[in-house]
Design a protein around this motif. Structure first.
Motif, short mmCIF file in Angstrom:
data_model
loop_
_atom_site.label_atom_id
_atom_site.label_comp_id
_atom_site.label_asym_id
_atom_site.label_seq_id
_atom_site.Cartn_x
_atom_site.Cartn_y
_atom_site.Cartn_z
N HIS A 247 0.84 -1.19 0.00
CA HIS A 247 0.00 0.00 0.00
C HIS A 247 0.88 1.25 0.00
N VAL B 209 -8.23 9.06 0.85
CA VAL B 209 -8.79 7.80 1.36
C VAL B 209 -10.25 8.00 1.74
N GLN C 184 -4.06 7.74 -0.88
CA GLN C 184 -3.52 6.42 -1.21
C GLN C 184 -3.37 6.29 -2.72
N LEU D 25 0.91 5.33 0.62
CA LEU D 25 0.17 6.44 1.20
C LEU D 25 1.02 7.69 1.24
#
Length: 215
Positions: free
Chosen positions: A191, A215, A204, A193
Motif C-alpha cells: 500500500h 482515502v 492512497q 500512502l
C-alpha cells in the motif's frame, strides 16, 4: 562508552509519567506482549521526520505495527551484496519471520529528504553529491523518480517527488523475491500512502487511476 550520558531530566519525568499512567493501567496487556512475542498485522515504512507519527495517525496500539523509519520512507532495490542494509533487513524480517499481511509505505508533505534529493539532482546541493554523504547516497534511490517529475512546474514538482518516493519504494519492494512471492500468492499486500502534515490529509495510490486519491 565514556561519552554516553544520563537521560535529560525532562525525558526521565515523562517516563515516570508513562509508567504511572499508561503502563499501570495496562499491565496485563504489556505482560501479554512480552510473553507471547509480537504479531503485527502490518509493517509501516515511514520517514524519520519527527512530525510524522504513524501510531497516532492510525490510532494504533503497541504490538499492532512493525515500524521502520528512514530518510524519506525509501526502500532500496534488492541487492544481496554482503553490505549491511537496515531497511532491507527490516523488510526481510517483517515478511519472512513476522509474516505480516500488509506493507504500507507512508510518504508525507514538506519532506526534507525529498527536498534534498530535488536540490541534489537539480545541481543545487553539491555537498550531497559527495561520495562521503550518507544522505546523498541514500537519496540516489529516488533519482529515477526525479527524472519523471523534473519537467513539472516548480509549484508541483516537490509534492510530486514526495509521491514518487512512495512509488519508487513500492516498485523496489517487488524486486525482493520473498516479497514478490508473498504478493503473488495473496499472502501480502502493498500500500502506498502520502499524508499532508498541515491539513491532516491522507491519500492512497490507486493503480487503476495511476494517481494518489484521498482515502
Amino acid at each position: 562508552m565514556e561519552k554516553s550520558k544520563p537521560l535529560p531530566n525532562y525525558l526521565v519525568q515523562r517516563f515516570y509519567g508513562w509508567r504511572a499512567t499508561t503502563f499501570a493501567d495496562n499491565k496485563a496487556w504489556y505482560r501479554r506482549l512480552a510473553e507471547s512475542g509480537q504479531h503485527p498485522r502490518a509493517m509501516v515504512i515511514s520517514c524519520c521526520d519527527s512530525r510524522v507519527h504513524v501510531t497516532s495517525i492510525f490510532g494504533a496500539d503497541e504490538g499492532e505495527f512493525f515500524i521502520h523509519r528512514n530518510i524519506a520512507s525509501l526502500v532500496p532495490a534488492y541487492s544481496p551484496d554482503g553490505e549491511p542494509h537496515g531497511t532491507s533487513a527490516a523488510v526481510e524480517y517483517a515478511v519472512q519471520a513476522l509474516k505480516v499481511a500488509h506493507i504500507v509505505v507512508l510518504g508525507h508533505s514538506n519532506c526534507g529528504g525529498v527536498k534534498g534529493c530535488h536540490d541534489m539532482c537539480s545541481g543545487h546541493a553539491p555537498e550531497l553529491e559527495d561520495r562521503s554523504s550518507f544522505v546523498g547516497r541514500w537519496m540516489d534511490i529516488l533519482r529515477p523518480g526525479y527524472e519523471r517529475v523534473r519537467d513539472l512546474p516548480d509549484e508541483r514538482r516537490i509534492e510530486a517527488l514526495e509521491k514518487e518516493a512512495v512509488l519508487v519504494s513500492l516498485s523496489n519492494l517487488m524486486t525482493f523475491p520473498f516479497v514478490r512471492e508473498a504478493v503473488e500468492s495473496d499472502r501480502l499486500t502493498l500500500h502506498g500512502l502520502w499524508t499532508h502534515i498541515g491539513e491532516g490529509g491522507l491519500e492512497q495510490f490507486v493503480p487503476a487511476q495511476g494517481a494518489f486519491v484521498p482515502v
